[in-house]
Design an enzyme around this catalytic site. Structure first.
Site, PDB file in Angstrom:
ATOM      1  N   HIS A 126       7.484  -3.216 -14.151  1.00 16.56           N
ATOM      2  CA  HIS A 126       8.301  -4.205 -14.883  1.00 16.56           C
ATOM      3  C   HIS A 126       8.410  -3.891 -16.372  1.00 16.56           C
ATOM      4  O   HIS A 126       9.195  -4.531 -17.078  1.00 16.56           O
ATOM      5  CB  HIS A 126       7.707  -5.614 -14.740  1.00 16.56           C
ATOM      6  CG  HIS A 126       7.673  -6.131 -13.331  1.00 16.56           C
ATOM      7  ND1 HIS A 126       8.802  -6.207 -12.538  1.00 16.56           N
ATOM      8  CD2 HIS A 126       6.643  -6.594 -12.569  1.00 16.56           C
ATOM      9  CE1 HIS A 126       8.466  -6.699 -11.345  1.00 16.56           C
ATOM     10  NE2 HIS A 126       7.163  -6.937 -11.333  1.00 16.56           N
ATOM     11  N   ASP A 163       6.924  -2.356  -3.712  1.00 12.73           N
ATOM     12  CA  ASP A 163       6.350  -3.603  -4.222  1.00 12.73           C
ATOM     13  C   ASP A 163       7.313  -4.742  -3.868  1.00 12.73           C
ATOM     14  O   ASP A 163       8.528  -4.540  -3.803  1.00 12.73           O
ATOM     15  CB  ASP A 163       6.198  -3.493  -5.750  1.00 12.73           C
ATOM     16  CG  ASP A 163       5.430  -4.645  -6.376  1.00 12.73           C
ATOM     17  OD1 ASP A 163       4.256  -4.452  -6.715  1.00 12.73           O
ATOM     18  OD2 ASP A 163       6.023  -5.734  -6.536  1.00 12.73           O
ATOM     19  N   HIS A 165       8.264  -7.110  -5.557  1.00 11.19           N
ATOM     20  CA  HIS A 165       9.122  -7.470  -6.696  1.00 11.19           C
ATOM     21  C   HIS A 165      10.011  -6.290  -7.088  1.00 11.19           C
ATOM     22  O   HIS A 165       9.595  -5.133  -6.958  1.00 11.19           O
ATOM     23  CB  HIS A 165       8.254  -7.890  -7.891  1.00 11.19           C
ATOM     24  CG  HIS A 165       7.295  -8.996  -7.556  1.00 11.19           C
ATOM     25  ND1 HIS A 165       5.967  -8.771  -7.294  1.00 11.19           N
ATOM     26  CD2 HIS A 165       7.506 -10.320  -7.396  1.00 11.19           C
ATOM     27  CE1 HIS A 165       5.379  -9.926  -6.992  1.00 11.19           C
ATOM     28  NE2 HIS A 165       6.299 -10.880  -7.043  1.00 11.19           N
ATOM     29  N   ASP A 246       1.674  -6.035  -2.665  1.00 10.86           N
ATOM     30  CA  ASP A 246       2.008  -7.452  -2.557  1.00 10.86           C
ATOM     31  C   ASP A 246       3.137  -7.654  -1.543  1.00 10.86           C
ATOM     32  O   ASP A 246       3.597  -8.777  -1.334  1.00 10.86           O
ATOM     33  CB  ASP A 246       2.373  -8.054  -3.925  1.00 10.86           C
ATOM     34  CG  ASP A 246       3.311  -7.186  -4.730  1.00 10.86           C
ATOM     35  OD1 ASP A 246       3.858  -6.201  -4.187  1.00 10.86           O
ATOM     36  OD2 ASP A 246       3.504  -7.488  -5.933  1.00 10.86           O
TER      37      ASP A 246
END
Ligand SMILES: [Zn+2]
Length: 307
Positions: A126, A163, A165, A246
């Site tokens: 990110h 991931d 996200h 995750d």
């Protein structure tokens, strides 16, 4: 064929507090999981990574941001953004996290270890050019891609991000480079809000937004399809994985449903493709994954298939 487990003790110095999802216990859970896998532990090359230098970090970050991060950590740290905190040790941790991935790239090209898994924190996908975001300080995997292009003359690098996200930071840091193809499968709409299929960069991005709660095979199929689409006429010299765990069922920060067998399948398929493309060069770096025991187990399964 050697596979490396790359880590750095300084990654434990990024003190976010035990109340944060991204805490030091995540890495400790990986170390603990090795106790149940002595044979795996023995056959891996255990490598202590180095610290990335500011002169390397500028491949993807503004010098002002890098200097500011150094000063902020030295002054004791604090809150960097709504999700991300730094402590005094965070500079050492963040440069070690990035440096581990750079070392893994070096080892992949010079043959010391064709494949590596980097058990690092803070995560990176990110992080933006001039700011931290979502637990991330430096864009470890995007940096590794540009470093491979620059230092090892890699013409084509493929990044696979599973991931839960969207890897918005990685996307922002690679979207202008035709020599880097980025595939991200992620829950959508979800944090951080980006990652629609229509976000294609210069035709080098393959975003795969997915709803939560599907049967796990649907996620595996969707990612496989995107990887194959991203490599039509583009044979990578190196494959990088943003290994966020995750995406496993039960993670508090996501709604995907993957189990260990799916981590195994995805890893095996990436290795098989990399073997056909580029002698099997794969460098994987930890991103998310917030149930420490599940994370530890997933890393073992991932490493078993890498090596
Ligand atoms: Zn994540």
């Amino acid at each position: 064929m050697t596979t490396a487990f790359v880590s750095h003790s300084d990654c434990g110095r990024h003190d976010t507090g035990w109340g944060a999802p991204e805490h030091v216990g995540r890495i400790r859970a990986i170390t603990r999981a090795f106790r149940e896998r002595p044979e795996l532990f023995m056959r891996l090359l255990h490598h202590e990574g180095r610290h990335a230098l500011p002169a390397e970090l500028v491949l993807v970050h503004d010098l002002e941001y890098i200097r500011g991060m150094h000063a902020f950590a030295l002054a004791g740290g604090g809150r960097l953004d709504p999700d991300t905190v730094a402590s005094e040790g965070s500079w050492a941790a963040a440069t070690a996290a990035a440096g581990c991935v750079l070392d893994a790239v070096d080892m992949s090209f010079d043959g010391r270890a064709l494949r590596s898994f980097c058990a690092i924190r803070p995560p990176g996908h990110h992080a933006l050019r001039d700011s931290s975001m979502g637990f991330c300080i430096f864009g470890n995997v995007a940096l590794a891609a540009h470093y491979a292009r620059r230092t090892h003359r890699a013409d084509r690098v493929l990044i696979i991000d599973w991931d839960v996200h969207h890897g918005n930071g990685t996307q922002a840091l690679v979207e202008h480079d035709p020599g880097i193809h980025f595939v991200s499968m992620h829950q959508w709409p979800w944090y951080p809000g980006t990652g629609a299929a229509s976000e294609r960069g210069i035709g080098n991005l393959w975003n795969v937004p997915m709803p939560p709660g599907l049967p796990p095979a649907e996620y595996v199929d969707a990612l496989r399809t995107a990887i194959d689409a991203a490599t039509v006429g583009f044979i990578p010299d190196l494959v990088l994985i943003s290994a966020g765990f995750d995406s496993l069922a039960g993670d508090p920060l996501g709604g995907f449903t993957l189990e260990m067998e799916h981590v195994a399948v995805l890893t095996r398929e990436v290795v098989e493709r990399a073997t056909a493309w580029c002698k099997g060069r794969v460098v994987s770096a930890l991103e998310g994954g917030y149930v420490p025991e599940r994370l530890g187990e997933a890393c073992m399964v991932h490493l078993e298939q890498l090596g």
